[in-house]
Write an enzyme that holds these catalytic residues in place. Structure first.
Site, PDB file in Angstrom:
ATOM      1  N   ASP A 192       0.849  -1.488   0.036  1.00  0.00           N
ATOM      2  CA  ASP A 192       0.104   0.278   0.010  1.00  0.00           C
ATOM      3  C   ASP A 192       1.029   1.287   0.103  1.00  0.00           C
ATOM      4  O   ASP A 192       1.658   1.459   0.798  1.00  0.00           O
ATOM      5  CB  ASP A 192      -0.773   0.355   1.702  1.00  0.00           C
ATOM      6  CG  ASP A 192      -1.729  -1.016   1.108  1.00  0.00           C
ATOM      7  OD1 ASP A 192      -2.269  -1.276   0.153  1.00  0.00           O
ATOM      8  OD2 ASP A 192      -2.632  -1.377   2.170  1.00  0.00           O
ATOM      9  N   LEU A 193       0.709   1.702  -1.382  1.00  0.00           N
ATOM     10  CA  LEU A 193       1.228   3.040  -1.159  1.00  0.00           C
ATOM     11  C   LEU A 193       2.114   3.879  -0.396  1.00  0.00           C
ATOM     12  O   LEU A 193       0.565   4.260   0.328  1.00  0.00           O
ATOM     13  CB  LEU A 193       2.080   3.910  -2.454  1.00  0.00           C
ATOM     14  CG  LEU A 193       2.156   4.693  -3.258  1.00  0.00           C
ATOM     15  CD1 LEU A 193       3.668   4.810  -3.921  1.00  0.00           C
ATOM     16  CD2 LEU A 193       1.451   5.828  -3.501  1.00  0.00           C
ATOM     17  N   ASP A 194       3.165   4.806   0.736  1.00  0.00           N
ATOM     18  CA  ASP A 194       3.434   5.555   1.386  1.00  0.00           C
ATOM     19  C   ASP A 194       2.287   5.014   2.644  1.00  0.00           C
ATOM     20  O   ASP A 194       2.042   5.933   3.634  1.00  0.00           O
ATOM     21  CB  ASP A 194       3.127   6.899   0.886  1.00  0.00           C
ATOM     22  CG  ASP A 194       3.809   7.080  -0.391  1.00  0.00           C
ATOM     23  OD1 ASP A 194       5.012   6.433   0.269  1.00  0.00           O
ATOM     24  OD2 ASP A 194       3.223   7.918  -0.952  1.00  0.00           O
ATOM     25  N   GLN A 195       1.805   4.015   3.035  1.00  0.00           N
ATOM     26  CA  GLN A 195       0.484   3.432   4.112  1.00  0.00           C
ATOM     27  C   GLN A 195       1.647   2.982   4.830  1.00  0.00           C
ATOM     28  O   GLN A 195       1.105   2.261   6.106  1.00  0.00           O
ATOM     29  CB  GLN A 195      -0.385   2.564   3.531  1.00  0.00           C
ATOM     30  CG  GLN A 195      -1.407   4.364   2.039  1.00  0.00           C
ATOM     31  CD  GLN A 195      -1.880   5.289   3.507  1.00  0.00           C
ATOM     32  OE1 GLN A 195      -2.289   5.101   4.330  1.00  0.00           O
ATOM     33  NE2 GLN A 195      -1.727   6.171   2.648  1.00  0.00           N
TER      34      GLN A 195
END
Length: 300
Positions: A242-245
């Protein structure tokens, strides 16, 4: 155990010679700290520092980081590990990892055109401020090649412009698999796929500005200037699908004013990024960070 406790952390030497780290995690119950101390005492090991945290003393999640020394660590470690397995795993149903801290973690650095985070890590490594080795720097541009090689670090160019993404990641895996313990994205401007992260099998740390989820996309500092922001900052986190999570390791901010230009914001943001990333890398490589769900416990 209800509060974070630290025992003589200042005594933890910057040199890891004859030191080992012990990370314990699981369900909290009475006697865990005493059991750890007892095993180490039985094997003539000396506790250098100890931190522990429980999110609920009534059977909540428990975490402990202990650094200990031994006169003949390499010979003692297998016996200590076996004794801990018997006491912690069997009696308390706890998980633990133990590591000889004299063996530095191998860190590959990914970069693109921006060089501030990359060169800061290389400088700190050369100055002995990071307990790591850097077997390679991988970049999709050649802008920093000569500077990297000036540090005596191999530079590998893997272009990504029109290349097939799966082929690029296959080349990355060929270079990395079995050769590194951590990958650091020092402003590497490409997204890593979930398949790549799964096949790599080692942690990945990323750094980015802390405006997210605001000011998404290109020119975030220009957008922030238009909105009149008063704080800028940076976030270092583990990379997940999950991008930048991913779980956050470290963050910091700097106060700015209406008088700061976009260039000023970018410069001050770069300063914060360098500091935050170097802290995150050092803490990870000193076994100070424990991932839990989508968060972290950081014994800094």
């Amino acid at each position: 155990m209800t509060a974070s406790q630290q025992v003589s952390s200042s005594a933890e030497s910057t040199s890891a010679h004859q030191h080992a780290s012990l990370i314990v995690r699981g369900r909290d119950s009475p006697g865990i700290v005493a059991a750890v101390a007892g095993v180490l005492r039985e094997h003539h090991a000396n506790i250098v520092s100890l931190d522990q945290y429980s999110d609920n003393p009534q059977g909540g999640a428990f975490f402990q980081r202990t650094v200990f020394s031994s006169d003949d660590l390499k010979a003692a470690l297998p016996e200590i590990e076996n004794a801990l397995e018997e006491r912690l795993a069997q009696e308390f149903d706890l998980e633990f990892t133990i590591r000889d801290m004299s063996v530095p973690k191998r860190v590959a650095v990914f970069a693109s055109k921006a060089d501030h985070c990359l060169l800061d890590l290389l400088w700190r490594h050369r100055r002995g401020q990071l307990p790591i080795t850097i077997p390679m720097v991988i970049s999709n541009h050649t802008d920093t090649a000569e500077e990297v090689r000036g540090f005596g670090i191999p530079f590998v160019h893997v272009p990504t412009g029109d290349a097939d993404h799966s082929e690029v990641e296959a080349e990355h895996l060929r270079l990395l698999r079995g050769n590194v313990d951590l990958v650091v994205l020092a402003r590497y401007m490409r997204i890593l796929s979930g398949e790549f992260l799964s096949e790599l099998g080692t942690p990945v740390i990323n750094i980015h500005h802390s405006f997210l989820p605001a000011f998404i996309g290109a020119a975030p500092y220009a957008k922030a200037k238009q909105r009149g922001v008063k704080l800028i900052g940076a976030t270092a986190h583990y990379v997940t699908e999950d991008l930048d999570q991913g779980p956050i390791i470290e963050q910091d901010v700097a106060r700015v004013t209406h008088a700061d230009t976009v260039t000023d914001l970018q410069r001050r943001g770069a300063d914060v990024e360098r500091t935050v990333l170097s802290r995150a890398v050092r803490w990870h490589c000193e076994d100070r960070v424990i991932r839990h769900d989508n968060g972290t416990i950081v014994f800094a």
